[in-house]
Scaffold this motif. Sequence first.
Motif, mmCIF file in Angstrom:
data_model
loop_
_atom_site.group_PDB
_atom_site.id
_atom_site.type_symbol
_atom_site.label_atom_id
_atom_site.label_comp_id
_atom_site.label_asym_id
_atom_site.label_seq_id
_atom_site.Cartn_x
_atom_site.Cartn_y
_atom_site.Cartn_z
ATOM 1 N N VAL A 199 0.940 -1.820 8.056
ATOM 2 C CA VAL A 199 0.374 -0.498 7.793
ATOM 3 C C VAL A 199 -0.600 -0.554 6.618
ATOM 4 C CG1 VAL A 199 0.944 1.839 7.018
ATOM 5 C CG2 VAL A 199 2.323 0.743 8.787
ATOM 6 N N ARG A 200 -0.252 -1.284 5.579
ATOM 7 C CA ARG A 200 -1.133 -1.372 4.405
ATOM 8 C C ARG A 200 -2.435 -2.077 4.761
ATOM 9 N NH1 ARG A 200 1.902 -3.209 -0.941
ATOM 10 N NH2 ARG A 200 -0.082 -2.426 -1.749
ATOM 11 N N LEU A 201 -2.360 -3.121 5.597
ATOM 12 C CA LEU A 201 -3.587 -3.795 6.032
ATOM 13 C C LEU A 201 -4.423 -2.887 6.912
ATOM 14 C CD1 LEU A 201 -2.171 -7.360 6.825
ATOM 15 C CD2 LEU A 201 -3.604 -6.712 4.884
ATOM 16 N N ALA A 202 -3.758 -2.091 7.755
ATOM 17 C CA ALA A 202 -4.498 -1.179 8.630
ATOM 18 C C ALA A 202 -5.195 -0.085 7.841
ATOM 19 C CB ALA A 202 -3.546 -0.563 9.657
ATOM 20 N N LEU A 203 -4.620 0.304 6.720
ATOM 21 C CA LEU A 203 -5.233 1.341 5.882
ATOM 22 C C LEU A 203 -6.390 0.805 5.041
ATOM 23 C CD1 LEU A 203 -2.065 3.301 4.685
ATOM 24 C CD2 LEU A 203 -3.809 4.055 6.328
ATOM 25 N N GLY A 204 -6.623 -0.503 5.094
ATOM 26 C CA GLY A 204 -7.769 -1.049 4.386
ATOM 27 C C GLY A 204 -7.450 -1.953 3.220
ATOM 28 N N ALA A 205 -6.170 -2.186 2.936
ATOM 29 C CA ALA A 205 -5.814 -3.081 1.828
ATOM 30 C C ALA A 205 -6.191 -4.511 2.180
ATOM 31 C CB ALA A 205 -4.322 -2.983 1.536
ATOM 32 N N SER A 206 -6.748 -5.221 1.229
ATOM 33 C CA SER A 206 -7.111 -6.616 1.466
ATOM 34 C C SER A 206 -5.868 -7.503 1.411
ATOM 35 C CB SER A 206 -8.129 -7.078 0.421
ATOM 36 O OG SER A 206 -7.544 -7.056 -0.876
ATOM 37 N N LYS A 207 -5.980 -8.690 2.005
ATOM 38 C CA LYS A 207 -4.843 -9.618 1.983
ATOM 39 C C LYS A 207 -4.504 -10.037 0.547
ATOM 40 C CE LYS A 207 -5.652 -11.528 6.589
ATOM 41 N NZ LYS A 207 -5.946 -12.753 7.385
ATOM 42 N N GLY A 208 -5.557 -10.201 -0.266
ATOM 43 C CA GLY A 208 -5.315 -10.557 -1.662
ATOM 44 C C GLY A 208 -4.546 -9.482 -2.406
ATOM 45 N N ARG A 209 -4.867 -8.212 -2.074
ATOM 46 C CA ARG A 209 -4.161 -7.092 -2.738
ATOM 47 C C ARG A 209 -2.693 -7.068 -2.349
ATOM 48 N NH1 ARG A 209 -2.258 -3.955 -5.540
ATOM 49 N NH2 ARG A 209 -2.933 -1.865 -6.162
ATOM 50 N N VAL A 210 -2.397 -7.330 -1.077
ATOM 51 C CA VAL A 210 -1.004 -7.355 -0.620
ATOM 52 C C VAL A 210 -0.255 -8.534 -1.245
ATOM 53 C CG1 VAL A 210 0.492 -7.587 1.397
ATOM 54 C CG2 VAL A 210 -1.575 -6.183 1.536
ATOM 55 N N VAL A 211 -0.917 -9.687 -1.300
ATOM 56 C CA VAL A 211 -0.272 -10.861 -1.913
ATOM 57 C C VAL A 211 0.021 -10.601 -3.389
ATOM 58 C CG1 VAL A 211 -0.659 -13.258 -2.583
ATOM 59 C CG2 VAL A 211 -1.233 -12.510 -0.274
ATOM 60 N N ARG A 212 -0.927 -9.940 -4.076
ATOM 61 C CA ARG A 212 -0.713 -9.642 -5.488
ATOM 62 C C ARG A 212 0.474 -8.700 -5.678
ATOM 63 N NH1 ARG A 212 -5.277 -6.819 -9.158
ATOM 64 N NH2 ARG A 212 -4.262 -4.927 -8.385
ATOM 65 N N GLN A 213 0.639 -7.747 -4.756
ATOM 66 C CA GLN A 213 1.785 -6.845 -4.843
ATOM 67 C C GLN A 213 3.099 -7.612 -4.673
ATOM 68 O OE1 GLN A 213 2.141 -3.435 -5.482
ATOM 69 N NE2 GLN A 213 4.261 -4.127 -5.563
ATOM 70 N N MET A 214 3.130 -8.551 -3.716
ATOM 71 C CA MET A 214 4.337 -9.360 -3.519
ATOM 72 C C MET A 214 4.640 -10.217 -4.748
ATOM 73 S SD MET A 214 5.325 -8.499 -0.457
ATOM 74 C CE MET A 214 4.655 -6.856 -0.776
ATOM 75 N N LEU A 215 3.587 -10.805 -5.330
ATOM 76 C CA LEU A 215 3.782 -11.624 -6.533
ATOM 77 C C LEU A 215 4.263 -10.775 -7.704
ATOM 78 C CD1 LEU A 215 0.676 -14.004 -6.403
ATOM 79 C CD2 LEU A 215 3.059 -14.596 -5.947
ATOM 80 N N THR A 216 3.746 -9.556 -7.806
ATOM 81 C CA THR A 216 4.182 -8.664 -8.896
ATOM 82 C C THR A 216 5.667 -8.344 -8.776
ATOM 83 O OG1 THR A 216 1.973 -7.694 -9.008
ATOM 84 C CG2 THR A 216 3.761 -6.463 -10.031
ATOM 85 N N GLU A 217 6.129 -8.079 -7.541
ATOM 86 C CA GLU A 217 7.556 -7.826 -7.339
ATOM 87 C C GLU A 217 8.391 -9.047 -7.734
ATOM 88 O OE1 GLU A 217 8.561 -6.315 -3.515
ATOM 89 O OE2 GLU A 217 6.799 -5.024 -3.406
ATOM 90 N N SER A 218 7.917 -10.242 -7.377
ATOM 91 C CA SER A 218 8.643 -11.462 -7.750
ATOM 92 C C SER A 218 8.665 -11.645 -9.257
ATOM 93 C CB SER A 218 7.997 -12.680 -7.084
ATOM 94 O OG SER A 218 8.045 -12.568 -5.674
ATOM 95 N N LEU A 219 7.544 -11.333 -9.917
ATOM 96 C CA LEU A 219 7.499 -11.450 -11.378
ATOM 97 C C LEU A 219 8.445 -10.454 -12.041
ATOM 98 C CD1 LEU A 219 3.673 -11.979 -12.046
ATOM 99 C CD2 LEU A 219 5.517 -13.645 -12.318
ATOM 100 N N CYS A 220 8.522 -9.236 -11.498
ATOM 101 C CA CYS A 220 9.464 -8.244 -12.047
ATOM 102 C C CYS A 220 10.896 -8.746 -11.912
ATOM 103 C CB CYS A 220 9.295 -6.909 -11.330
ATOM 104 S SG CYS A 220 7.755 -6.039 -11.677
#
Length: 464
Positions: free
Chosen positions: A429-450
């Motif tokens: 859904v996030r990719l369909a709304l226009g989020a880039s793959k880099g933006r999604v990967v950064r969100q996943m990395l941020t969760e892992s860092l938290c």
Amino acid sequence: ASAGSKIVMTSLILQFISRLRGLFGQGKANREFGDEVETHIKLLSERLVRQGMSREDAVWAARRQFGNTALLEQRNREARAFLWPSTVFQDVRYGLRMLAKSPSVTAIAITSLALGIGANTAIFTLAKAALFDALSVPHPDQLRLLAYTQDERSVVRQDWGDFYTDSQGRTVIASFSYPVYQRLRDRDHSLGELFAFVDLNQFEHLSATIDGHAQVVSAELVSGNFFRGMGVGTVLGRPIGPADDAVPASGAVAVISDSFWQRRFDRSPSVIGMIVDVNLTPITIIGVAPRGFAGASHVHSSQDLFLPLSMQPVIFPKETGLLLSDADTWWVQIMGRLQPGISDEQARASLGVSLNQAARSTMTVPADRSVPPPLLLPGGRGWNYAAQELENPMPVLLALAGLVLLLACVNVANLLLARSSSRNREISVRLALGASKGRVVRQMLTESLCLSALGGSAGLLLGY
């Protein structure tokens, strides 16, 4: 070419300033851009109505023709300002919310990381204190501690103090009689001027009465040249000198440590000349040792008082008599500094001859007994017998702690992989709304860092 470079540089600077200013007032700018987009859609829909379409169909057609408005707004914000500060905070907030939505998975991951990091922190702290930290003195690597191995043929029968068993099964002791120390100090200079010390905590605890309040204190008896040999002075007053250690039962003076000065006297300069009753004996404070100086016995456990060895009959009396003249009781530690141009082997050979002569001149050596040859131990960490005992098992402990951390990381990785499989729809859904793959990967990395930060914090609390 020079003029073109200046124009490009000026353009880049103006663009940087513009995007920096765009960080402020983003709400107003977003509303203005949104209003502008709605105006274009309205104009386009009215044109379609004039062409014969119904109002509702015209609005939908205008929006489809205009494109993804959310993506356009996002690109406008990216072009107008630096978005990474705000998006980082957004990612952190969203990551924490996602962790809170799966409390069981989050708790298991944090507990696994805490156990692994806590175990490594505790083991490394122990290893650092025992194997790596050095005395707070100039050039601690030059210090050498005299020791010997005790066996059945040794002439030494009364040795006091701590000892350890080396990798060859030999009992290593670092205690000498005071008469032997005096002769070594006067005759052998392969380690410079030898100095002596005794940690009284291994025998008994002293009582100090200050302003009518008694308390237990730690103390170290030191020779008159101790501070000179260690290369340490005082921040207030003067250190113990040879004159203070010249006559037995005299020299009722003391140098206090910086921690004791802070704890008991609140760093008052008037501490110099103050009288303290140590085991009911009046002792005059003559100096304050530098901050961090713990003595020669241990690196981390600082002594409260440093007293001359001449005060042994008064401070530390024994029924056997005067230890300062007792050649049969070996109880003081001896240390020196390796001199330039002299190797450890040369110094050990010279001290071997001197120790044999000193022992035979102060005590009777039977025919079936022998004077043990000396050993030269590194003195940069003091009389660190605990490090010698931990030297062999410590690598095993560190390896086990590392294995625990590795298993914890594998466990957390498996949990996150299992959790990510249930988020495929969200990512689509996030990719369909226009989020880039880099933006999604950064969100996943941020969760892992938290998650890592929470586990690391819990591990540090557990380790300390």
